[in-house]
Design an enzyme around this catalytic site. Structure first.
Site, PDB file in Angstrom:
ATOM      1  N   GLU A 142      30.463  -5.934  16.748  1.00 48.35           N
ATOM      2  CA  GLU A 142      30.621  -5.332  18.072  1.00 48.35           C
ATOM      3  C   GLU A 142      31.994  -4.691  18.263  1.00 48.35           C
ATOM      4  O   GLU A 142      32.087  -3.547  18.698  1.00 48.35           O
ATOM      5  CB  GLU A 142      30.383  -6.413  19.147  1.00 48.35           C
ATOM      6  CG  GLU A 142      30.596  -5.893  20.550  1.00 48.35           C
ATOM      7  CD  GLU A 142      30.303  -6.931  21.627  1.00 48.35           C
ATOM      8  OE1 GLU A 142      29.876  -8.063  21.283  1.00 48.35           O
ATOM      9  OE2 GLU A 142      30.513  -6.611  22.808  1.00 48.35           O
ATOM     10  N   ARG A 155      26.287 -22.905  25.398  1.00 50.42           N
ATOM     11  CA  ARG A 155      27.420 -22.028  25.100  1.00 50.42           C
ATOM     12  C   ARG A 155      28.590 -22.248  26.071  1.00 50.42           C
ATOM     13  O   ARG A 155      28.395 -22.439  27.267  1.00 50.42           O
ATOM     14  CB  ARG A 155      26.985 -20.560  25.126  1.00 50.42           C
ATOM     15  CG  ARG A 155      25.980 -20.262  24.043  1.00 50.42           C
ATOM     16  CD  ARG A 155      25.540 -18.825  24.074  1.00 50.42           C
ATOM     17  NE  ARG A 155      26.437 -17.933  23.350  1.00 50.42           N
ATOM     18  CZ  ARG A 155      26.892 -16.792  23.835  1.00 50.42           C
ATOM     19  NH1 ARG A 155      26.608 -16.412  25.062  1.00 50.42           N
ATOM     20  NH2 ARG A 155      27.659 -16.021  23.097  1.00 50.42           N
ATOM     21  N   ASP A 196      36.869 -13.125  23.205  1.00 50.04           N
ATOM     22  CA  ASP A 196      35.562 -12.600  22.838  1.00 50.04           C
ATOM     23  C   ASP A 196      35.575 -11.789  21.548  1.00 50.04           C
ATOM     24  O   ASP A 196      35.545 -10.560  21.614  1.00 50.04           O
ATOM     25  CB  ASP A 196      35.018 -11.738  23.997  1.00 50.04           C
ATOM     26  CG  ASP A 196      33.536 -11.428  23.851  1.00 50.04           C
ATOM     27  OD1 ASP A 196      32.909 -11.951  22.934  1.00 50.04           O
ATOM     28  OD2 ASP A 196      33.016 -10.638  24.666  1.00 50.04           O
ATOM     29  N   GLU A 210      28.492 -14.144  32.643  1.00 51.23           N
ATOM     30  CA  GLU A 210      28.161 -12.718  32.735  1.00 51.23           C
ATOM     31  C   GLU A 210      26.865 -12.480  33.501  1.00 51.23           C
ATOM     32  O   GLU A 210      25.959 -11.785  33.042  1.00 51.23           O
ATOM     33  CB  GLU A 210      28.098 -12.110  31.326  1.00 51.23           C
ATOM     34  CG  GLU A 210      29.426 -12.259  30.594  1.00 51.23           C
ATOM     35  CD  GLU A 210      29.507 -11.570  29.237  1.00 51.23           C
ATOM     36  OE1 GLU A 210      28.470 -11.455  28.574  1.00 51.23           O
ATOM     37  OE2 GLU A 210      30.622 -11.170  28.861  1.00 51.23           O
ATOM     38  N   ARG A 230      24.044  -5.359  21.137  1.00 50.15           N
ATOM     39  CA  ARG A 230      25.073  -5.276  20.094  1.00 50.15           C
ATOM     40  C   ARG A 230      24.451  -5.208  18.701  1.00 50.15           C
ATOM     41  O   ARG A 230      24.972  -5.801  17.750  1.00 50.15           O
ATOM     42  CB  ARG A 230      26.058  -6.453  20.173  1.00 50.15           C
ATOM     43  CG  ARG A 230      26.573  -6.763  21.559  1.00 50.15           C
ATOM     44  CD  ARG A 230      27.190  -5.565  22.213  1.00 50.15           C
ATOM     45  NE  ARG A 230      27.639  -5.844  23.570  1.00 50.15           N
ATOM     46  CZ  ARG A 230      28.123  -4.893  24.368  1.00 50.15           C
ATOM     47  NH1 ARG A 230      28.194  -3.643  23.969  1.00 50.15           N
ATOM     48  NH2 ARG A 230      28.524  -5.191  25.571  1.00 50.15           N
ATOM     49  N   GLU A 262      42.211  -4.160  11.454  1.00 48.91           N
ATOM     50  CA  GLU A 262      43.189  -4.695  12.416  1.00 48.91           C
ATOM     51  C   GLU A 262      44.376  -3.747  12.579  1.00 48.91           C
ATOM     52  O   GLU A 262      44.878  -3.551  13.681  1.00 48.91           O
ATOM     53  CB  GLU A 262      43.679  -6.069  11.943  1.00 48.91           C
ATOM     54  CG  GLU A 262      44.650  -6.705  12.921  1.00 48.91           C
ATOM     55  CD  GLU A 262      45.139  -8.069  12.477  1.00 48.91           C
ATOM     56  OE1 GLU A 262      45.094  -8.364  11.265  1.00 48.91           O
ATOM     57  OE2 GLU A 262      45.575  -8.851  13.344  1.00 48.91           O
TER      58      GLU A 262
HETATM   59  C1  GCV Z   1      24.983 -11.417  24.740  1.00 49.06           C
HETATM   60  C2  GCV Z   1      30.093 -10.181  24.927  1.00 49.06           C
HETATM   61  C3  GCV Z   1      29.108  -9.094  24.593  1.00 49.06           C
HETATM   62  C4  GCV Z   1      27.782  -9.320  25.313  1.00 49.06           C
HETATM   63  C5  GCV Z   1      27.264 -10.703  24.946  1.00 49.06           C
HETATM   64  C6  GCV Z   1      28.308 -11.737  25.346  1.00 49.06           C
HETATM   65  C7  GCV Z   1      27.919 -13.155  24.973  1.00 49.06           C
HETATM   66  O1  GCV Z   1      30.503 -10.075  26.250  1.00 49.06           O
HETATM   67  O2  GCV Z   1      29.650  -7.847  24.911  1.00 49.06           O
HETATM   68  O3  GCV Z   1      26.890  -8.311  24.900  1.00 49.06           O
HETATM   69  O4  GCV Z   1      26.032 -10.978  25.572  1.00 49.06           O
HETATM   70  O5  GCV Z   1      29.521 -11.443  24.688  1.00 49.06           O
HETATM   71  O6  GCV Z   1      28.439 -13.642  23.975  1.00 49.06           O
HETATM   72  O7  GCV Z   1      27.143 -13.765  25.676  1.00 49.06           O
END
Ligand code: GCV
Length: 552
Positions: free
Chosen positions: A276, A202, A248, A169, A44, A385
């Site tokens: 992003e 996190r 997100d 993820e 990103r 927005e």
């Molecule tokens: C670093 C989103 C982004 C991912 C990122 C993730 C995160 O999904 O698209 O690129 O990964 O957030 O915050 O871990």
């Protein structure tokens, strides 16, 4: 002395009459998280490649010093330099392969009051240590970490600690072993405790393998569902890092309910200045007012001071920097880097005050220039927005890449990000009659969000499934709001180009041309967003625009 020197410079540059000031930072931890990979790419990243890594090597050079000074000048005092998705060579940052350059970098940062942090691979005991498990309750695993941390902190005494993305993820974590995130975080916290280290854990943990046909699972619930039950179980050198919103980093989301639910756990807010989902530094989108609104949101915890800003012990932002010579790709994205630091330092500053300061520091004191740039910056987030996905629904962007419109791009995917538009209704019911996510907020937020009339317009479709002729507080129907905002947003983006053209001759060194070319691209992209989104809804609903404008 350091911050005083920068405050003095700022005052002189901005022409403040009063040079004497007494300040202390609002938050002890003011951080940047870089998503830089060891190969030099940036996850990103929209402003070139990494200036920390290249081809698996750590770079320490003149830019490292400039970087440290840049951060210190806005009050940032911690930086995690590698991507939270820790893979390949980055796993070895806690081995002697990297200690020498890391120590050099750490000393440079330290000279500017900045603590170096690293992101950790939770499965390091297996990938580096040859163990057959990373189970936090396995004594061999804990012993491996203790030994690794002993060695790492001996080599890097200035290290602040680690950021960990676990069970998220595809990254490994304690869930594999039937353990909790408190088990995982505490095991690491105990290994770094003797050296004053901290574990920043996190909370971005959710099921990214969702079946879109499953109408019960709600990704927006996941953060609270996973972490609220663990309140009070984390060691005191663990800080939970919570994204500003429950999903997100969309252009609009409600505040994460978890901020209101942790009574006995340290937590910090995670923002994203890497754009992003907000135009990837090809669009101007000054985010500081949004962050400010998040910080100012009351969570009704029963404490006297109960805003997000009161609750958190720190703030971090996913960084928007790279090796582009202007650091942030879009010159105007520099205002987000500057603004994030300034806001973390003093959460009482307004977004406009910060914008004015930045303009002064970057462009000088010309009044017309200041007014024009400030006008563009302050309107840029609302404008973005307007032409993006409507009313808090989010996710109508190109899958994976996240630039440009694709209304159904994520609709039948595994990511849990659905708008569920039919020809009659749109939105997710997150009230108790739906997924019940509104129950995660304390009163009165819980009732406000759960009530379709009381819920703020900008979040209507985040919390509710509504017919297109539902009347918003603004008096407009949902569908007319969609049409109007998209026409307005694209028009305003085009207006930014004209406003900027008035500044020709007022700045040098390519600064005029660079921004102009990005504003032109933005206006073309905004028109694309307008036409794709409006046509999508026109085709779904066959409800005409009241003003008879062209739909396709
Ligand atoms: C670093 C989103 C982004 C991912 C990122 C993730 C995160 O999904 O698209 O690129 O990964 O957030 O915050 O871990």
């Amino acid at each position: 002395m350091l911050y005083g020197a920068f405050a003095l410079i700022r005052s002189l540059v901005c022409g403040d009459k009063e040079l004497c000031t007494k300040q202390s930072p609002s938050k002890p931890l003011r951080m940047l998280d870089h998503w830089d990979n060891a190969d030099g790419s940036i996850e990103r990243g929209y402003s070139g490649n990494s200036f920390f890594f290249k081809d698996g090597r750590l770079l320490v050079n003149e830019r490292s010093v400039t970087y440290a000074r840049l951060l210190a000048s806005v009050g940032i005092n911690a930086a995690a330099i590698n991507n939270v998705n820790v893979k390949g060579p980055a796993t070895k940052l806690i081995t002697d392969e990297y200690y020498a350059p890391l120590s050099e970098l750490s000393e440079i940062l330290d000279g500017y009051g900045i603590k170096l942090f690293l992101s950790l691979n939770y499965a390091a005991p297996m990938e580096l240590g040859g163990l057959d498990s990373a189970d936090p309750l396995d004594e061999r695993v804990a012993a491996w970490w203790e030994e690794r941390m002993r060695e790492t902190f001996a080599a890097l005494p200035g290290l602040g600690g680690f950021v960990v993305k676990a069970d998220s993820e595809g990254r490994p974590g304690p869930f594999t072993y039937g353990r909790t995130h408190a088990d995982g975080a505490n095991m690491l916290a105990r290994a770094v405790r003797p050296y004053g280290g901290r574990i920043i854990w996190r909370c971005f943990v959710y099921n990214c393998q969702q079946d879109w046909r499953d109408l019960k699972t709600d990704r927006a619930r996941a953060c609270c569902d996973n972490f609220e039950p663990l309140d009070g179980l984390f060691d005191d050198n663990v800080i939970l890092q919570i994204k500003n919103g429950p999903v997100d980093f969309q252009v609009r989301e409600p505040v994460s309910p978890l901020f209101g639910r942790l009574k006995k756990t340290n937590c910090m807010a995670e923002f994203q200045i890497a754009q992003e989902y907000t135009g990837q530094q090809r669009h101007v989108c000054y985010l500081i007012d949004f962050f400010k609104q998040v910080l100012d949101t009351r969570m009704y915890t029963g404490e006297e001071k109960d805003t997000v800003g009161d609750i958190v012990c720190g703030m971090t932002a996913v960084s928007n920097t790279g090796d582009d010579f202007n650091w942030t790709g879009h010159d105007l994205a520099g205002a987000n880097l500057y603004g994030f630091g300034r806001l973390a330092w003093d959460t009482s500053l307004s977004a406009e005050q910060i914008a004015r300061e930045w303009i002064c520091m970057y462009y000088g004191r010309d009044a017309e220039l200041s007014d024009t740039v400030c006008d563009i910056l302050m309107r840029s987030w609302p404008v973005y927005e307007k032409y993006n996905a409507p009313l808090g629904i989010g996710w109508m962007c190109t899958p994976g890449y996240h630039y440009g419109p694709d209304p159904d791009g994520y609709e039948y995917s595994r990511w849990g990000t659905y708008h569920k538009a039919t020809h009659e209704t749109i939105g997710l019911d997150r009230t108790p009659s739906g997924t019940g996510m509104t129950e995660q907020y304390n009163e009165p937020l819980k009732s406000i969000y759960a009530h379709p009339e009381k819920c703020p317009d900008e979040l209507k479709l985040f919390f509710h499934k509504l017919p297109y002729d539902f009347r918003l507080q603004s008096g407009k129907t949902v569908i007319q709001h969609i049409y109007d905002t998209h026409f307005e947003g694209a028009e305003e983006a085009a207006e930014f180009v004209e406003l900027w053209k008035k500044l020709e001759g007022k700045m040098d060194g390519g600064r005029y041309e660079r921004v102009l070319s990005r504003l032109i691209e933005q206006s073309i992209s905004a028109a694309e967003w307008r036409d794709v989104i409006n046509s999508y809804f026109w085709r779904k609903t066959m409800i005409p625009d009241e003003k008879g404008r062209e739909l396709y």
